[in-house]
Design a protein around this motif. Sequence first.
Motif, mmCIF file in Angstrom:
data_model
loop_
_atom_site.group_PDB
_atom_site.id
_atom_site.type_symbol
_atom_site.label_atom_id
_atom_site.label_comp_id
_atom_site.label_asym_id
_atom_site.label_seq_id
_atom_site.Cartn_x
_atom_site.Cartn_y
_atom_site.Cartn_z
ATOM 1 N N VAL A 254 10.060 23.460 -5.732
ATOM 2 C CA VAL A 254 10.216 22.997 -4.354
ATOM 3 C C VAL A 254 11.169 21.806 -4.329
ATOM 4 C CG1 VAL A 254 8.002 23.811 -3.447
ATOM 5 C CG2 VAL A 254 8.137 21.566 -4.530
ATOM 6 N N GLU A 255 11.906 21.727 -3.244
ATOM 7 C CA GLU A 255 12.737 20.549 -3.006
ATOM 8 C C GLU A 255 11.899 19.613 -2.146
ATOM 9 O OE1 GLU A 255 17.036 20.670 -1.751
ATOM 10 O OE2 GLU A 255 16.093 19.909 0.071
ATOM 11 N N THR A 256 11.631 18.418 -2.639
ATOM 12 C CA THR A 256 10.786 17.478 -1.909
ATOM 13 C C THR A 256 11.613 16.287 -1.435
ATOM 14 O OG1 THR A 256 10.163 16.349 -3.953
ATOM 15 C CG2 THR A 256 8.707 18.112 -3.190
ATOM 16 N N HIS A 257 11.219 15.761 -0.287
ATOM 17 C CA HIS A 257 11.867 14.581 0.296
ATOM 18 C C HIS A 257 10.797 13.511 0.465
ATOM 19 C CE1 HIS A 257 15.616 16.735 1.506
ATOM 20 N NE2 HIS A 257 14.802 17.759 1.315
ATOM 21 N N TRP A 258 11.080 12.317 -0.052
ATOM 22 C CA TRP A 258 10.108 11.230 -0.077
ATOM 23 C C TRP A 258 10.669 9.992 0.600
ATOM 24 C CZ3 TRP A 258 5.443 12.061 -2.767
ATOM 25 C CH2 TRP A 258 5.392 13.221 -3.536
ATOM 26 N N ASN A 259 9.775 9.187 1.142
ATOM 27 C CA ASN A 259 10.111 7.847 1.634
ATOM 28 C C ASN A 259 9.327 6.847 0.794
ATOM 29 O OD1 ASN A 259 11.145 5.744 3.319
ATOM 30 N ND2 ASN A 259 9.130 5.655 4.269
ATOM 31 N N ILE A 260 10.051 5.861 0.288
ATOM 32 C CA ILE A 260 9.399 4.815 -0.516
ATOM 33 C C ILE A 260 9.687 3.469 0.131
ATOM 34 C CG2 ILE A 260 9.204 3.774 -2.795
ATOM 35 C CD1 ILE A 260 10.327 6.391 -3.915
ATOM 36 N N PRO A 261 8.676 2.885 0.805
ATOM 37 C CA PRO A 261 8.879 1.548 1.391
ATOM 38 C C PRO A 261 8.532 0.444 0.385
ATOM 39 C CG PRO A 261 6.878 2.547 2.260
ATOM 40 C CD PRO A 261 7.463 3.521 1.271
ATOM 41 N N ALA A 262 9.299 -0.616 0.431
ATOM 42 C CA ALA A 262 9.041 -1.781 -0.421
ATOM 43 C C ALA A 262 9.178 -3.037 0.429
ATOM 44 C CB ALA A 262 10.010 -1.820 -1.586
ATOM 45 N N THR A 263 8.253 -3.964 0.240
ATOM 46 C CA THR A 263 8.284 -5.241 0.954
ATOM 47 C C THR A 263 8.531 -6.345 -0.058
ATOM 48 O OG1 THR A 263 6.712 -4.385 2.568
ATOM 49 C CG2 THR A 263 7.007 -6.769 2.488
ATOM 50 N N ALA A 264 9.636 -7.054 0.139
ATOM 51 C CA ALA A 264 9.996 -8.165 -0.743
ATOM 52 C C ALA A 264 9.749 -9.471 -0.010
ATOM 53 C CB ALA A 264 11.451 -8.056 -1.156
ATOM 54 N N THR A 265 9.065 -10.398 -0.680
ATOM 55 C CA THR A 265 8.752 -11.692 -0.089
ATOM 56 C C THR A 265 9.293 -12.789 -0.990
ATOM 57 O OG1 THR A 265 6.737 -10.732 0.814
ATOM 58 C CG2 THR A 265 6.897 -13.119 0.831
ATOM 59 N N GLY A 266 10.198 -13.597 -0.436
ATOM 60 C CA GLY A 266 10.745 -14.733 -1.170
ATOM 61 C C GLY A 266 9.810 -15.919 -1.024
ATOM 62 N N VAL A 267 9.316 -16.417 -2.127
ATOM 63 C CA VAL A 267 8.329 -17.488 -2.095
ATOM 64 C C VAL A 267 8.945 -18.807 -1.642
ATOM 65 C CG1 VAL A 267 6.682 -18.794 -3.482
ATOM 66 C CG2 VAL A 267 6.970 -16.355 -3.889
ATOM 67 N N SER A 268 10.070 -19.170 -2.210
ATOM 68 C CA SER A 268 10.634 -20.495 -1.926
ATOM 69 C C SER A 268 11.230 -20.590 -0.519
ATOM 70 C CB SER A 268 11.695 -20.844 -2.962
ATOM 71 O OG SER A 268 12.741 -19.892 -2.931
ATOM 72 N N ALA A 269 11.932 -19.552 -0.069
ATOM 73 C CA ALA A 269 12.590 -19.629 1.242
ATOM 74 C C ALA A 269 11.761 -19.005 2.351
ATOM 75 C CB ALA A 269 13.950 -18.956 1.172
ATOM 76 N N GLY A 270 10.705 -18.298 2.000
ATOM 77 C CA GLY A 270 9.858 -17.683 3.004
ATOM 78 C C GLY A 270 10.464 -16.446 3.639
ATOM 79 N N SER A 271 11.454 -15.832 2.996
ATOM 80 C CA SER A 271 12.067 -14.631 3.558
ATOM 81 C C SER A 271 11.196 -13.413 3.266
ATOM 82 C CB SER A 271 13.470 -14.420 2.986
ATOM 83 O OG SER A 271 13.398 -14.310 1.583
ATOM 84 N N ARG A 272 11.270 -12.430 4.175
ATOM 85 C CA ARG A 272 10.499 -11.195 4.018
ATOM 86 C C ARG A 272 11.390 -10.052 4.464
ATOM 87 N NH1 ARG A 272 7.036 -7.888 7.019
ATOM 88 N NH2 ARG A 272 5.333 -7.030 5.798
ATOM 89 N N VAL A 273 11.557 -9.053 3.584
ATOM 90 C CA VAL A 273 12.434 -7.923 3.855
ATOM 91 C C VAL A 273 11.679 -6.645 3.535
ATOM 92 C CG1 VAL A 273 14.580 -6.771 3.182
ATOM 93 C CG2 VAL A 273 14.496 -9.245 3.285
ATOM 94 N N VAL A 274 11.798 -5.642 4.430
ATOM 95 C CA VAL A 274 11.215 -4.323 4.182
ATOM 96 C C VAL A 274 12.368 -3.347 3.985
ATOM 97 C CG1 VAL A 274 9.787 -2.470 5.094
ATOM 98 C CG2 VAL A 274 9.170 -4.845 5.536
ATOM 99 N N VAL A 275 12.343 -2.635 2.860
ATOM 100 C CA VAL A 275 13.381 -1.657 2.533
ATOM 101 C C VAL A 275 12.726 -0.295 2.418
ATOM 102 C CG1 VAL A 275 15.054 -0.951 0.788
ATOM 103 C CG2 VAL A 275 14.775 -3.369 1.317
ATOM 104 N N ASN A 276 13.314 0.715 3.051
ATOM 105 C CA ASN A 276 12.854 2.093 2.932
ATOM 106 C C ASN A 276 13.918 2.879 2.181
ATOM 107 O OD1 ASN A 276 10.275 2.587 4.525
ATOM 108 N ND2 ASN A 276 11.497 1.365 5.937
ATOM 109 N N GLN A 277 13.506 3.551 1.116
ATOM 110 C CA GLN A 277 14.430 4.320 0.292
ATOM 111 C C GLN A 277 14.047 5.785 0.371
ATOM 112 O OE1 GLN A 277 17.080 3.206 -1.777
ATOM 113 N NE2 GLN A 277 17.497 5.392 -1.870
ATOM 114 N N GLY A 278 14.996 6.637 0.708
ATOM 115 C CA GLY A 278 14.762 8.073 0.721
ATOM 116 C C GLY A 278 15.102 8.659 -0.636
ATOM 117 N N VAL A 279 14.272 9.621 -1.078
ATOM 118 C CA VAL A 279 14.497 10.251 -2.378
ATOM 119 C C VAL A 279 14.332 11.765 -2.210
ATOM 120 C CG1 VAL A 279 13.674 10.468 -4.763
ATOM 121 C CG2 VAL A 279 13.637 8.247 -3.626
ATOM 122 N N ARG A 280 15.256 12.511 -2.795
ATOM 123 C CA ARG A 280 15.154 13.966 -2.839
ATOM 124 C C ARG A 280 15.015 14.354 -4.289
ATOM 125 N NH1 ARG A 280 18.893 17.266 -4.487
ATOM 126 N NH2 ARG A 280 18.668 19.470 -4.056
#
Length: 176
Positions: free
Chosen positions: A139-165
């Motif tokens: 089967v050919e599968t398609h996935w979504n992988i979300p990742a949340t990165a949090t910068g401790v010193s600057a307080g930044s927060r980024v959510v990245v979604n990566q598609g994978v086949r």
Amino acid sequence: GGQPLVAPGNAMRKLRSSPQRRQRGATLIMGIVFLTLLMLSVTIAFRMSNNNLKAVGNMQSQAEAEASAERAIERVISTDSIFLAPAATNVAKDEYDVTVAVAAPECIRSVAIEANTSPDANPNIYIQNLPPGSNSGYVETHWNIPATATGVSAGSRVVVNQGVRIVMQSDPNPCP
């Protein structure tokens, strides 16, 4: 009369010194005004450059967090085992002082791959001794992988979604 006599040289000196004193006072006032304006413009320039520096620092912190999230996802998907048993993964602080939480991969779509069908628009695979159009077992599968990165010193927060086949065996079903 009773008026004291003033020597002619002193009277001339007295007349000359009065306008000079006025000019000195006007020059002093103008100097103070110009110095005040100069100080005000320097203060404004300093505050603007300080705000710009903060904005650039925040953008850099966000870019570092995004890069850390993408790097963590790449590590997670470097092997197909994460797709056979999807699970969340936490990555400890990296060199940018960023912590990344990679959520369990989510299967979005699964398409059966037919055997020996090349002009077909669907994914296909060649397997010897299988009739065309039969189930290939993949089967050919398609996935979504979300990742949340949090910068401790600057307080930044980024959510990245990566598609994978990824093409996988259909048994056991990797995409329920």
